[in-house]
Design a protein around this motif. Structure first.
Motif, short mmCIF file in Angstrom:
data_model
loop_
_atom_site.label_atom_id
_atom_site.label_comp_id
_atom_site.label_asym_id
_atom_site.label_seq_id
_atom_site.Cartn_x
_atom_site.Cartn_y
_atom_site.Cartn_z
N LYS A 165 51.80 42.92 49.72
CA LYS A 165 50.69 42.03 50.09
C LYS A 165 50.45 42.08 51.60
CE LYS A 165 51.55 38.71 46.34
NZ LYS A 165 52.06 37.35 46.03
N GLN A 166 51.52 42.07 52.38
CA GLN A 166 51.38 42.14 53.83
C GLN A 166 50.76 43.47 54.24
OE1 GLN A 166 55.08 41.24 55.84
NE2 GLN A 166 55.46 39.45 54.55
N SER B 152 55.61 45.29 38.37
CA SER B 152 56.73 44.45 38.76
C SER B 152 57.46 43.98 37.49
CB SER B 152 56.23 43.28 39.60
OG SER B 152 57.30 42.53 40.13
N GLU C 4 56.83 42.92 46.21
CA GLU C 4 55.51 42.30 46.05
C GLU C 4 55.03 41.72 47.38
OE1 GLU C 4 55.22 39.37 43.03
OE2 GLU C 4 55.94 40.65 41.41
N GLU C 5 55.89 40.96 48.04
CA GLU C 5 55.51 40.32 49.29
C GLU C 5 55.21 41.35 50.38
OE1 GLU C 5 55.16 36.72 49.77
OE2 GLU C 5 54.92 37.28 47.66
N THR D 252 47.67 38.96 41.14
CA THR D 252 48.88 39.15 40.34
C THR D 252 48.58 38.71 38.92
OG1 THR D 252 50.35 38.76 42.23
CG2 THR D 252 51.28 38.44 40.03
N TYR E 142 60.47 41.07 43.81
CA TYR E 142 59.69 40.04 44.49
C TYR E 142 59.49 40.39 45.96
CZ TYR E 142 58.66 35.64 46.85
OH TYR E 142 58.11 34.68 47.65
N GLU E 143 60.55 40.86 46.60
CA GLU E 143 60.43 41.25 48.00
C GLU E 143 59.43 42.40 48.16
OE1 GLU E 143 64.91 39.94 49.53
OE2 GLU E 143 64.49 42.04 49.01
#
Length: 320
Positions: A154-155, A115, A150-151, A228, A147-148
């Motif tokens: 994770k999901q 990232s 990354e999220e 992270t 960032y989006e």
């Protein structure tokens, strides 16, 4: 002995290629280089053609245990897209998630996402560095798309069981570096006066060797999963110190003019270059203590050594 098979996207780029060479050197892994076009890695390891923008074709992940995702639409200095965020999302969010879902479906155990520190924000107060678990504050389209991603990863990890590791590097430098760092080398080599003689900020950088070393540790370290990490050389420099070090490594005296920061920022604003002035004048420090505590990792390479190697490589290129 069967070595873990690792696919590296963006293997034609500065970071991705360095990762492949490190894995080949270590001889503990079987790297597969995923590239968009021709590469000098051909013949050294298996090569897969892969383009994040392609919504249909995906790389063969048979027997791949780990994916290191270094490919991205990177920060664009002179953006021409009408909707920049949409363009970044197509590659950095949608393309990444498409690859990651394919990886999960293929039985990949771990997905390492390269990232950017810009997910944390653009600058820090001197002495108060970013930490890996700070609340994210991405500002520009590139950082928001990362960032989006990354999220979303994770999901996906939570729903599939595929282990997600996120690494946010600041400016990466080393032999063969391009972009703004190379431009600075060129200016210093030519003896061009620069108005950066009294910049007292503090910037964290990361040598390509240190970044690659952390990524390799994260390939199979059990405590890396679901975490992270920020990464740096573990020592910070002001812009003025960096330029003087680079000049010395080039065998040149850096010609730095003592222009006050306020005047430099005002001049940059008048030319629409506020972000350039911000990166040169403001601080951006990162705290890498989490890496030591969780992984037992500290940067193995000294910043001065990499600056010298970078300068030597640059000078050798100039003589060819």
């Amino acid at each position: 002995m069967i070595f873990p098979k690792v696919l590296i996207t963006g293997a034609g780029g500065f970071v991705g290629e360095a990762l492949v060479f490190r894995l080949l050197l270590d001889k503990k892994f079987s790297p597969v280089a995923a590239v968009r076009g021709s590469t000098r890695l051909q013949g050294l390891c298996p090569v897969a053609v892969f383009d994040l923008a392609n919504t249909i074709a995906l790389p063969d992940l048979s027997d791949v245990q780990v994916v290191i995702h270094a490919a991205a639409r990177v920060h664009v200095m002179n953006e021409t897209a009408i909707d920049a965020l949409a363009e970044f999302r197509k590659i950095n969010l949608e393309g990444t998630l498409r690859l990651a879902q394919h990886a999960a479906n293929s039985g990949v155990k771990r997905f390492i996402f390269i990232s950017t520190i810009k997910v944390n924000g653009e600058s820090t107060t001197p002495g108060i560095p970013f930490k890996a678990d700070d609340v994210p504050a991405p500002l520009d389209p590139y950082a928001i798309s990362k960032y989006e991603a990354e999220e979303a990863l994770k999901q996906l990890g939570n729903s599939t069981g595929m282990e997600i590791v996120i690494i946010r590097p600041p400016l990466v430098y080393g032999p063969g570096v391009k972009g703004n760092f190379l431009t600075l080398l060129c200016w210093l080599d030519r003896g061009i006066p620069l108005p950066l003689g009294v910049i007292d900020n503090q910037r964290s950088l990361v040598a390509i060797g240190n970044l690659v070393d952390l990524v390799v540790v994260c390939i199979n370290h059990p405590r890396a999963a679901g975490n992270t990490f920020l990464v740096s050389d573990g020592e910070d420099l002001s812009t003025t110190q960096l330029l003087r070090s680079l000049g010395s490594a080039l065998g040149k005296r850096a010609r730095l003019l003592p222009v006050p920061k306020w005047l430099l920022k005002m001049a940059a604003a008048s030319m629409g270059k506020q972000m350039v002035a911000r990166r040169l004048c403001e601080s951006l420090q990162v705290d890498i203590s989490k890496n030591r505590e969780l992984l037992g990792w500290t940067p193995p390479i000294n910043i001065d050594r990499t600056i010298r190697q970078t300068a030597v490589h640059y000078l050798e290129k100039q003589t060819k």
